[in-house]
Design an enzyme around this catalytic site. Structure first.
Site, PDB file in Angstrom:
ATOM      1  N   CYS A   6     -46.965 -27.826  69.563  1.00 30.99           N
ATOM      2  CA  CYS A   6     -46.645 -27.374  71.070  1.00 30.99           C
ATOM      3  C   CYS A   6     -46.098 -28.336  71.771  1.00 30.99           C
ATOM      4  CB  CYS A   6     -47.947 -27.014  71.733  1.00 30.99           C
ATOM      5  SG  CYS A   6     -49.119 -25.911  70.830  1.00 30.99           S
ATOM      6  N   THR A  10     -57.265  -1.947  72.088  1.00 31.44           N
ATOM      7  CA  THR A  10     -57.820  -1.328  70.831  1.00 31.44           C
ATOM      8  C   THR A  10     -57.448  -2.687  69.738  1.00 31.44           C
ATOM      9  OG1 THR A  10     -56.488   0.563  71.158  1.00 31.44           O
ATOM     10  CG2 THR A  10     -56.502   0.324  69.077  1.00 31.44           C
ATOM     11  N   GLN A  32     -59.550 -25.880  64.893  1.00 34.24           N
ATOM     12  CA  GLN A  32     -59.359 -26.682  63.731  1.00 34.24           C
ATOM     13  C   GLN A  32     -60.533 -27.089  62.746  1.00 34.24           C
ATOM     14  OE1 GLN A  32     -56.304 -27.648  62.820  1.00 34.24           O
ATOM     15  NE2 GLN A  32     -55.226 -27.185  64.515  1.00 34.24           N
ATOM     16  N   GLY A  66     -56.501 -18.153  69.341  1.00 35.78           N
ATOM     17  CA  GLY A  66     -57.174 -19.301  69.611  1.00 35.78           C
ATOM     18  C   GLY A  66     -56.964 -19.329  71.237  1.00 35.78           C
ATOM     19  N   SER A 121     -59.222 -19.540  65.433  1.00 36.10           N
ATOM     20  CA  SER A 121     -57.852 -18.941  65.415  1.00 36.10           C
ATOM     21  C   SER A 121     -57.604 -18.505  63.799  1.00 36.10           C
ATOM     22  CB  SER A 121     -56.912 -19.722  65.737  1.00 36.10           C
ATOM     23  OG  SER A 121     -55.688 -19.281  65.684  1.00 36.10           O
ATOM     24  N   GLY A 122     -57.318 -17.320  63.735  1.00 38.41           N
ATOM     25  CA  GLY A 122     -56.956 -16.874  62.172  1.00 38.41           C
ATOM     26  C   GLY A 122     -55.934 -17.810  61.458  1.00 38.41           C
ATOM     27  N   HIS A 123     -54.746 -18.030  62.181  1.00 34.53           N
ATOM     28  CA  HIS A 123     -53.707 -18.705  61.556  1.00 34.53           C
ATOM     29  C   HIS A 123     -54.061 -20.050  61.053  1.00 34.53           C
ATOM     30  CE1 HIS A 123     -51.313 -20.795  64.386  1.00 34.53           C
ATOM     31  NE2 HIS A 123     -52.350 -20.077  65.290  1.00 34.53           N
TER      32      HIS A 123
HETATM   33  N1  PLP Z   1     -57.214 -25.317  69.928  1.00 35.29           N
HETATM   34  C1  PLP Z   1     -56.532 -25.982  69.067  1.00 35.29           C
HETATM   35  C2  PLP Z   1     -57.285 -27.015  68.669  1.00 35.29           C
HETATM   36  C3  PLP Z   1     -55.713 -25.752  68.310  1.00 35.29           C
HETATM   37  O1  PLP Z   1     -55.172 -26.498  67.327  1.00 35.29           O
HETATM   38  C4  PLP Z   1     -54.768 -24.453  68.475  1.00 35.29           C
HETATM   39  C5  PLP Z   1     -53.447 -24.448  67.951  1.00 35.29           C
HETATM   40  O2  PLP Z   1     -52.546 -25.247  67.392  1.00 35.29           O
HETATM   41  C6  PLP Z   1     -55.113 -23.505  69.486  1.00 35.29           C
HETATM   42  C7  PLP Z   1     -56.224 -24.042  70.208  1.00 35.29           C
HETATM   43  C8  PLP Z   1     -54.440 -22.392  69.868  1.00 35.29           C
HETATM   44  O3  PLP Z   1     -54.438 -21.457  68.935  1.00 35.29           O
HETATM   45  P1  PLP Z   1     -53.405 -20.309  68.665  1.00 35.29           P
HETATM   46  O4  PLP Z   1     -52.179 -20.774  68.268  1.00 35.29           O
HETATM   47  O5  PLP Z   1     -54.211 -19.258  67.890  1.00 35.29           O
HETATM   48  O6  PLP Z   1     -53.344 -19.548  70.176  1.00 35.29           O
END
Ligand code: PLP
Length: 395
Positions: free
Chosen positions: A325, A237, A178, A71, A199-201
């Site tokens: 974070c 790739t 989100q 993301g 974001s995949g995770h």
């Molecule tokens: N944007 C938002 C709103 C998020 O909650 C997050 C991850 O917590 C990100 C961006 C970043 O995504 P990634 O962890 O895949 O870099």
């Protein structure tokens, strides 16, 4: 000890169905999708099918899906790629509650001499759309407003915001990290959105795979420069196994969008009601705003969120204070600060974020233990003591 995982806005469990379809691409199907031979060709076909599945989740065309590493990369690409495409424009509009993947980019841009407007939010986390409209000028290259907040779950009226921005002639990006898989996103209807990050995770695919949706016709310089992959929009790739996993996870997310999110939302509501009714001086953050079905952010006044987390963790309950974070720093979350939540409440805020995998017994377990934890911590809190004394004398 069983794990009660309520930290799904930080990351989610990769769906077993996604893991299963990924596995052959680590072993037998290791071809490069760009290769001319049949061996690469069969992998290319699978990547194409995964791209279609991701596109379906957000009502996009497969050609509008650009696979990235996360993301954060998608967010960075949206901003830096747009600025490079419009070198004459020197202004960016965003909000004070964005994820660091946008917020820290805004700081870097300021240092590089760009003008950056970070719009404030009100006490409930809402934006003033009149203020947004005024902020966008002919010099504004891009406006980036997140779809849903990772800490509070507050959902911004993105369609309306995108309409305002397009009327003013700027590019509109939204961080949908989100939102994807939790609320319906439909690029075929929401036509004013130019760029969207996923974001995949966060939706039961693995960590290390992301998507930038780029509406057909949008000017966007590549951010990762290299080969011709992703139609020249992102060199490197392709991360084939993860793309395949994200395809399957997107399919599952689409299937589960209605029923499962309704179930998740009912569990969240049970947790919310139980906490607010059972624990004095607990305040709901984001109250009055539309919120994601899975997110609950509560402030427990006069105690430290970190202490609550540690005591929950000892019982196997995983939640978070602020965003993952920023945890580890003693600064209260920038989101809660932007909302003007007082110090004594912002410090004691906990985010519970649920997923399809949560069960009602887990919510009951939290409700059984949390009041005692808060009570114990308050018993040793000088702030709580002071508050009680003041309350006793009617102060
Ligand atoms: N944007 C938002 C709103 C998020 O909650 C997050 C991850 O917590 C990100 C961006 C970043 O995504 P990634 O962890 O895949 O870099």
């Amino acid at each position: 000890m069983e794990t009660v995982y309520l930290d799904n806005n930080a990351t989610t469990r990769t769906a077993p169905e996604a893991v299963e379809v990924m596995l052959p691409y680590f072993s037998d199907l290791y071809g490069n999708p760009s290769s001319m031979h049949y061996f690469g060709g069969q992998v290319e076909k699978s990547v194409r099918s995964a791209r279609e599945k991701v596109a379906s989740l957000i009502g996009a065309e497969p050609g509008e899906i650009v696979f990235t590493s996360c993301g954060t990369e998608s967010d960075n690409t949206a901003i830096f790629g747009t600025l490079e495409s419009y070198p004459e424009k020197r202004h960016v509009v965003t909000t004070r509650v964005e994820h660091p993947a946008i917020n820290h980019v805004a700081q870097v841009l300021t240092k590089r001499g760009y003008r950056v407007t970070q719009l404030p939010v009100d006490r409930s986390g809402g934006l003033d759309l009149k203020q947004l409209e005024t902020a966008v000028t002919p010099d504004t290259a891009v406006v980036s407003v997140m779809w849903a907040n990772n800490e509070t779950g507050v959902v911004f009226p993105i369609e309306e915001i995108a309409g305002i921005v397009k009327e003013k002639g700027s590019v509109f990006h939204t961080d949908g990290v989100q939102a994807a898989g939790k609320i319906p996103l439909d690029m075929s209807r929401q036509k004013h959105i130019d760029l969207l990050s996923i974001s995949g995770h966060k939706l039961h695919a693995p960590k290390g795979i992301g998507v930038l949706y780029v509406r057909k016709g949008t000017r966007l310089a590549p951010y990762i420069i290299g080969g011709h992959q992703e139609r020249g929009r992102r060199g490197g790739t392709e991360n084939v196994p993860y793309i395949i996993g994200l395809g399957r996870a997107s399919e599952l997310a689409l299937e589960r969008l209605d029923d499962e999110n309704t179930r998740v939302s009912a569990l969240r509501d049970k947790l919310e009601k139980g906490i607010l009714a059972g624990i004095p001086n607990s305040l709901l953050n984001g109250q009055g705003q539309p919120r994601l079905p899975n997110t609950l952010n509560v402030s427990f006044e006069y105690i430290e969120g970190e202490s609550i987390l540690l005591m929950l963790s000892k019982l196997g309950i995983c939640a978070s204070s602020g965003s993952a974070c920023t945890s580890g720093s003693l600064e209260p979350s920038h989101v809660l600060r932007a909302m003007g939540i007082p110090f004594t409440a912002a410090h004691g805020s906990i985010r519970f974020s649920l997923s399809y995998y949560n069960k009602e017994e887990e919510i009951d377990f939290v409700l059984q233990h949390l009041p005692g934890i808060v009570q114990k911590l308050r018993a040793i809190s000088p702030f709580w003591d002071q508050y009680q004394r003041q309350a006793a004398v009617g102060g």
